[in-house]
Design an enzyme around this catalytic site. Structure first.
Site: not given
Ligand code: NAD
Length: 243
Positions: A51, A142, A146
């Site tokens: 992305v 981060y 956000k």
């Molecule tokens: P995760 O690590 O389980 O999944 C993230 C996915 O993004 C992975 O499949 C990875 O391969 C993919 N990815 C990474 N870089 C990429 C790139 N350059 N292009 C395309 N894909 C890419 O993480 P998650 O916890 O499922 O996070 C998903 C979203 O939720 C993120 O934006 C994260 O910041 C947000 N988020 C997560 C949490 C948490 O506590 N887990 C809390 C708030 C927000």
């Protein structure tokens, strides 16, 4: 299209969309993971996309429109994080996280919004975080990304209102995915507290990806027809506390 859908929150959203009858494009930089999730869903296809790369995002959107004739929903869930206090963070580390977590959302939103406007409208859902609203030691890059995502969500919602494109953000609290588990030891070292104690104190327990996905289904559907430009918090009460 769901980016970052090879695992975690993105995978849970792709599964919920498929269960609701959508044809889902499971997009991720991890080709094998995307293919595995798409294969298990039946009505889904996999796409490889970094992305942070504009040409790849443009191609993802144009191929989706070519294959399915339109793009109705874009979920930006791709994200990365590293752990480092700001004074120790190199500019390269800062830029690496912002390139995915902020630039990546800008690019996906930009191309998706244009495609949606051309076909009469759609819904964009950006996965931000509660870290958009407050400081969080060791993940300052981060949190800045956000906060930027929440801001661009609001601006894009206004710019696209006349085109029938709604734009919203979901701001989860701590959710049990590899993004968190892979950094657990580093977080404990920086925070100086056991991870489970920390989570227990701020939000009771970790959330689960499938506790975030239902809101993404709502925001994708016409049931949320009057919702745009808003950041929805789903955090087990973490941001309810002042202590
Ligand atoms: P995760 O690590 O389980 O999944 C993230 C996915 O993004 C992975 O499949 C990875 O391969 C993919 N990815 C990474 N870089 C990429 C790139 N350059 N292009 C395309 N894909 C890419 O993480 P998650 O916890 O499922 O996070 C998903 C979203 O939720 C993120 O934006 C994260 O910041 C947000 N988020 C997560 C949490 C948490 O506590 N887990 C809390 C708030 C927000």
């Amino acid at each position: 299209v769901v980016t970052g859908a090879a695992k975690g929150i993105g995978a849970a959203i792709a599964e919920a969309y498929s269960a609701a009858g959508a044809r889902v494009v499971v997009a991720d930089i991890d080709s094998e993971g995307a293919a595995s999730v798409a294969g298990a869903l039946g009505s889904a296809t996999a796409a490889t996309c970094d992305v942070s790369d504009e040409a790849q995002v443009a191609q993802l959107v144009s191929e989706t429109v070519a294959q399915h004739s339109r793009l109705d929903v874009m979920v930006c869930s791709a994200g990365i994080a590293t752990v480092n206090p700001l004074v120790q963070m190199s500019l390269d580390e800062w830029r690496e996280v912002l390139s995915v977590d902020l630039d990546g959302v800008f690019l996906c939103d930009k191309y998706a919004a244009a495609a949606m406007a051309a076909s009469g409208g759609g819904s964009i859902i950006n996965i931000a975080s509660i870290k958009a609203f407050g400081g969080s030691p060791a993940v300052g890059h981060y949190g800045a990304a956000k906060a930027g995502v929440v801001s661009l969500t609001k601006t894009l919602a206004l710019e696209m209102r006349a085109h029938g494109v709604r734009v919203n953000a979901i701001c989860p609290g701590w959710v049990g995915t590899d993004l968190v588990f892979d950094r657990k030891a580093e977080l404990e070292a920086v925070l100086g507290i056991g991870f489970d104690d920390y989570i227990g104190h701020i939000q009771g327990r970790l959330g689960e990806p499938n506790e975030i996905a239902p809101l993404a289904v709502f925001l994708a559907s016409d049931r949320s027809s009057f919702s745009s430009g808003t950041a929805y918090v789903v955090d087990g009460g973490a941001t309810a506390s002042l202590v």
